[in-house]
Design a protein around this motif. Structure first.
Motif, PDB file in Angstrom:
ATOM      1  N   LYS A 130       0.845  -1.208   0.000  1.00 23.46           N
ATOM      2  CA  LYS A 130       0.000   0.000   0.000  1.00 23.46           C
ATOM      3  C   LYS A 130       0.865   1.237   0.000  1.00 23.46           C
ATOM      4  N   LYS A 131       0.294   2.273  -0.682  1.00 24.33           N
ATOM      5  CA  LYS A 131       0.999   3.553  -0.702  1.00 24.33           C
ATOM      6  C   LYS A 131       0.843   4.247   0.649  1.00 24.33           C
ATOM      7  N   ALA A 132       1.866   4.831   1.155  1.00 22.88           N
ATOM      8  CA  ALA A 132       1.809   5.558   2.434  1.00 22.88           C
ATOM      9  C   ALA A 132       1.069   6.868   2.239  1.00 22.88           C
ATOM     10  N   ARG A 133       0.159   7.226   3.266  1.00 21.94           N
ATOM     11  CA  ARG A 133      -0.582   8.496   3.186  1.00 21.94           C
ATOM     12  C   ARG A 133       0.394   9.664   3.366  1.00 21.94           C
ATOM     13  N   LYS A 134       0.084  10.711   2.621  1.00 24.26           N
ATOM     14  CA  LYS A 134       0.891  11.909   2.761  1.00 24.26           C
ATOM     15  C   LYS A 134       0.459  12.657   4.020  1.00 24.26           C
ATOM     16  N   PRO A 135       1.414  13.081   4.779  1.00 24.33           N
ATOM     17  CA  PRO A 135       1.052  13.832   5.992  1.00 24.33           C
ATOM     18  C   PRO A 135       0.360  15.143   5.622  1.00 24.33           C
ATOM     19  N   LEU A 136      -0.633  15.588   6.514  1.00 18.97           N
ATOM     20  CA  LEU A 136      -1.331  16.863   6.264  1.00 18.97           C
ATOM     21  C   LEU A 136      -0.340  17.998   6.296  1.00 18.97           C
ATOM     22  N   SER A 137      -0.568  18.900   5.416  1.00 22.36           N
ATOM     23  CA  SER A 137       0.308  20.066   5.386  1.00 22.36           C
ATOM     24  C   SER A 137       0.028  20.919   6.612  1.00 22.36           C
ATOM     25  N   LEU A 138       0.942  21.735   6.984  1.00 25.37           N
ATOM     26  CA  LEU A 138       0.803  22.628   8.143  1.00 25.37           C
ATOM     27  C   LEU A 138      -0.393  23.554   7.956  1.00 25.37           C
ATOM     28  N   TYR A 139      -0.624  23.962   6.705  1.00 30.64           N
ATOM     29  CA  TYR A 139      -1.732  24.879   6.414  1.00 30.64           C
ATOM     30  C   TYR A 139      -3.074  24.215   6.718  1.00 30.64           C
ATOM     31  N   LYS A 140      -3.194  22.943   6.251  1.00 29.19           N
ATOM     32  CA  LYS A 140      -4.445  22.230   6.471  1.00 29.19           C
ATOM     33  C   LYS A 140      -4.674  21.957   7.946  1.00 29.19           C
ATOM     34  N   LYS A 141      -3.597  21.599   8.659  1.00 28.61           N
ATOM     35  CA  LYS A 141      -3.728  21.382  10.106  1.00 28.61           C
ATOM     36  C   LYS A 141      -4.210  22.654  10.800  1.00 28.61           C
ATOM     37  N   SER A 142      -3.601  23.756  10.427  1.00 23.83           N
ATOM     38  CA  SER A 142      -3.982  25.041  11.047  1.00 23.83           C
ATOM     39  C   SER A 142      -5.440  25.371  10.743  1.00 23.83           C
ATOM     40  N   LEU A 143      -5.863  25.090   9.512  1.00 25.22           N
ATOM     41  CA  LEU A 143      -7.246  25.398   9.112  1.00 25.22           C
ATOM     42  C   LEU A 143      -8.242  24.588   9.938  1.00 25.22           C
ATOM     43  N   LEU A 144      -7.926  23.304  10.122  1.00 23.53           N
ATOM     44  CA  LEU A 144      -8.810  22.454  10.920  1.00 23.53           C
ATOM     45  C   LEU A 144      -8.889  22.924  12.367  1.00 23.53           C
ATOM     46  N   ILE A 145      -7.715  23.301  12.905  1.00 19.67           N
ATOM     47  CA  ILE A 145      -7.695  23.765  14.302  1.00 19.67           C
ATOM     48  C   ILE A 145      -8.516  25.035  14.451  1.00 19.67           C
ATOM     49  N   TYR A 146      -8.283  25.994  13.528  1.00 19.99           N
ATOM     50  CA  TYR A 146      -9.027  27.259  13.598  1.00 19.99           C
ATOM     51  C   TYR A 146     -10.533  27.033  13.415  1.00 19.99           C
ATOM     52  N   THR A 147     -10.861  26.140  12.496  1.00 18.52           N
ATOM     53  CA  THR A 147     -12.291  25.843  12.264  1.00 18.52           C
ATOM     54  C   THR A 147     -12.914  25.267  13.519  1.00 18.52           C
ATOM     55  N   GLY A 148     -12.185  24.339  14.142  1.00 15.02           N
ATOM     56  CA  GLY A 148     -12.681  23.748  15.391  1.00 15.02           C
ATOM     57  C   GLY A 148     -12.874  24.795  16.473  1.00 15.02           C
ATOM     58  N   ILE A 149     -11.873  25.679  16.589  1.00 13.59           N
ATOM     59  CA  ILE A 149     -11.958  26.740  17.610  1.00 13.59           C
ATOM     60  C   ILE A 149     -13.164  27.638  17.350  1.00 13.59           C
ATOM     61  N   ILE A 150     -13.357  28.002  16.065  1.00 13.20           N
ATOM     62  CA  ILE A 150     -14.493  28.882  15.694  1.00 13.20           C
ATOM     63  C   ILE A 150     -15.818  28.208  16.024  1.00 13.20           C
ATOM     64  N   ILE A 151     -15.910  26.911  15.715  1.00 11.68           N
ATOM     65  CA  ILE A 151     -17.149  26.174  16.018  1.00 11.68           C
ATOM     66  C   ILE A 151     -17.416  26.160  17.518  1.00 11.68           C
ATOM     67  N   LEU A 152     -16.341  25.911  18.301  1.00 12.83           N
ATOM     68  CA  LEU A 152     -16.486  25.911  19.762  1.00 12.83           C
ATOM     69  C   LEU A 152     -16.896  27.286  20.274  1.00 12.83           C
ATOM     70  N   LEU A 153     -16.302  28.333  19.681  1.00 16.56           N
ATOM     71  CA  LEU A 153     -16.650  29.698  20.089  1.00 16.56           C
ATOM     72  C   LEU A 153     -18.113  30.014  19.759  1.00 16.56           C
ATOM     73  N   ILE A 154     -18.541  29.572  18.588  1.00 18.40           N
ATOM     74  CA  ILE A 154     -19.943  29.810  18.186  1.00 18.40           C
ATOM     75  C   ILE A 154     -20.892  29.090  19.135  1.00 18.40           C
ATOM     76  N   ILE A 155     -20.529  27.801  19.454  1.00 17.47           N
ATOM     77  CA  ILE A 155     -21.361  27.034  20.388  1.00 17.47           C
ATOM     78  C   ILE A 155     -21.409  27.724  21.747  1.00 17.47           C
ATOM     79  N   ALA A 156     -20.235  28.185  22.213  1.00 20.21           N
ATOM     80  CA  ALA A 156     -20.163  28.871  23.507  1.00 20.21           C
ATOM     81  C   ALA A 156     -20.984  30.161  23.477  1.00 20.21           C
ATOM     82  N   LEU A 157     -20.896  30.879  22.336  1.00 27.58           N
ATOM     83  CA  LEU A 157     -21.652  32.121  22.196  1.00 27.58           C
ATOM     84  C   LEU A 157     -23.146  31.854  22.206  1.00 27.58           C
ATOM     85  N   LEU A 158     -23.564  30.814  21.494  1.00 24.63           N
ATOM     86  CA  LEU A 158     -24.976  30.469  21.461  1.00 24.63           C
ATOM     87  C   LEU A 158     -25.496  30.085  22.846  1.00 24.63           C
TER      88      LEU A 158
END
Length: 379
Positions: free
Chosen positions: A3-31
């Motif tokens: 099997k081909k080895a998966r390519k690791p997520l780029s730093l940009y994509k990791k950061s985007l996921l983290i920020y998205t998660g934080i924003i979702i948590l903030l929205i939930i907290a705000l609501l």
């Protein structure tokens, strides 16, 4: 095949996921925060706060504020002991729809307002509040944080009152017990009629101290259940006296027909010294009144006094009477009735047109072979 080895997520994509998660948590907290703010805003809305505070009074609270010595439980109520009373009151006050309130007349301090609390229109509590601070949330919600600091009870007289106005030969039952306590209804017109003819008399009932909503029944002299109307705790019998706005219908119920408008015209002419007959028309009107009554004295004094000679010089126009109307007949018996009379008398006074209006309630009784006026009141 390996099997081909998966390519690791780029730093940009990791950061985007983290920020998205934080924003979702903030929205939930705000609501969640907005929801909590709205709940608190709703809780301290004055209308809600008072009604919920009343509904939240526990048995223990009621035991402390209800005065045993002043507690008067009606003998017609189902509950008997204070324990049953408190339980019934607690259950009733949970119905916020029947709870209303208004500012007490003695309330002067805006930060410590006093409110009278009503259940089903009856005063039950006086509640003193305190302002614990003015709040602002999310820059949109401004409200006052209230606290109940004192509650005074008026429950001792009960939550329900039965007031009834019934014919004297009817019977009133509350929770299947016949009510004996009554007083004769104080009605000036009926008292006048009773001097000259028989009219159905009414009795008034005022039963207080009912804790639970009572079962009320009215029966006639034959024991037949009668349809009743209840408004603001007052029970009346439907069509206790016959009422109509139709003159022809009313006349059919009288022992002898009577031209009411003809009489009213005569009376109007008499007031302006236009009625022909002895003593300025007194001889024409006197057969329509009973000697010794207030109405007899009223027309006698006018006819024989000096004031009638000072009526302004005038002429009657043609037609003299317009906009004549009879309404609001109440037939107490075939020999007693009241009616509202409206008419306009058209005159010329010192070259100017004038209208003299009559808008009065007239009461007549059939006595000594004819209809007599016993009462005349301006509407």
């Amino acid at each position: 095949m390996a099997k081909k080895a998966r390519k690791p997520l780029s730093l940009y994509k990791k950061s985007l996921l983290i920020y998205t998660g934080i924003i979702i948590l903030l929205i939930i907290a705000l609501l969640i925060y907005v929801s909590l703010c709205l709940k608190e805003y709703d809780k301290y809305d004055l209308d809600n706060f008072i009604k919920y505070s009343v509904a939240d009074l526990s048995n223990k609270d009621l035991v402390n504020i209800v005065d045993d010595k002043k507690l008067e439980i009606s003998k017609y109520d189902k509950v008997k002991s204070k324990k049953e009373v408190i339980k019934a009151i607690d259950k009733s006050l949970e119905n916020r729809k029947k709870v209303t309130y208004k500012l007490n007349d003695e309330s002067k301090n805006e930060k410590k307002p006093i409110y009278d609390i009503y259940y089903n229109g009856k005063l039950v509590l006086t509640m003193k509040l305190a302002n614990k601070g003015n709040m602002q949330k999310i820059k949109l919600l401004n409200y006052t944080k209230w606290e109940v600091v004192d509650v005074k009870s008026h429950i001792e007289e009960g939550l329900y009152t039965v007031k009834a106005e019934l014919p004297e030969d009817y019977k009133l039952y509350i929770n299947d017990k016949e009510v004996k306590e009554s007083t004769d209804k104080d009605d000036q017109t009926l008292s006048l009629f009773a001097q000259f003819t028989d009219v159905p008399k009414f009795k008034s009932y005022d039963i207080k101290g009912l804790i639970e909503k009572p079962s009320v029944k009215v029966v006639d002299k034959d024991g037949k259940k009668v349809k009743t109307i209840t408004k603001e705790d007052v029970i009346t019998v439907e069509n206790s006296y016959f009422k109509t706005d139709d003159n022809d219908v009313a006349q059919e119920r009288l022992v002898e027909k009577f031209d009411i408008l003809s009489f009213a015209e005569k009376y109007s002419l008499f007031l302006t010294n236009d009625l022909r007959g002895g003593y300025h028309g007194f001889s024409v009107l006197s057969p329509y009144v009973i000697q010794g009554t207030d109405m007899y004295k009223r027309i006698y004094d006018w006819a024989h006094g000096i004031d009638i000679t000072f009526t302004s010089r005038h002429t009657l126009k043609n037609p003299t009477f317009t906009n004549e109307k009879l309404s609001n007949f109440v037939i107490y018996s075939d020999k007693a009735f009241s009616v509202d009379v409206t008419l306009e008398k058209n005159m010329t006074v010192k070259g100017e047109d004038r209208v003299m209006k009559m808008n009065d309630r007239l009461s007549f009784v059939y006595y000594d072979g004819g209809w007599k006026l016993i009462s005349m009141e301006s509407i």
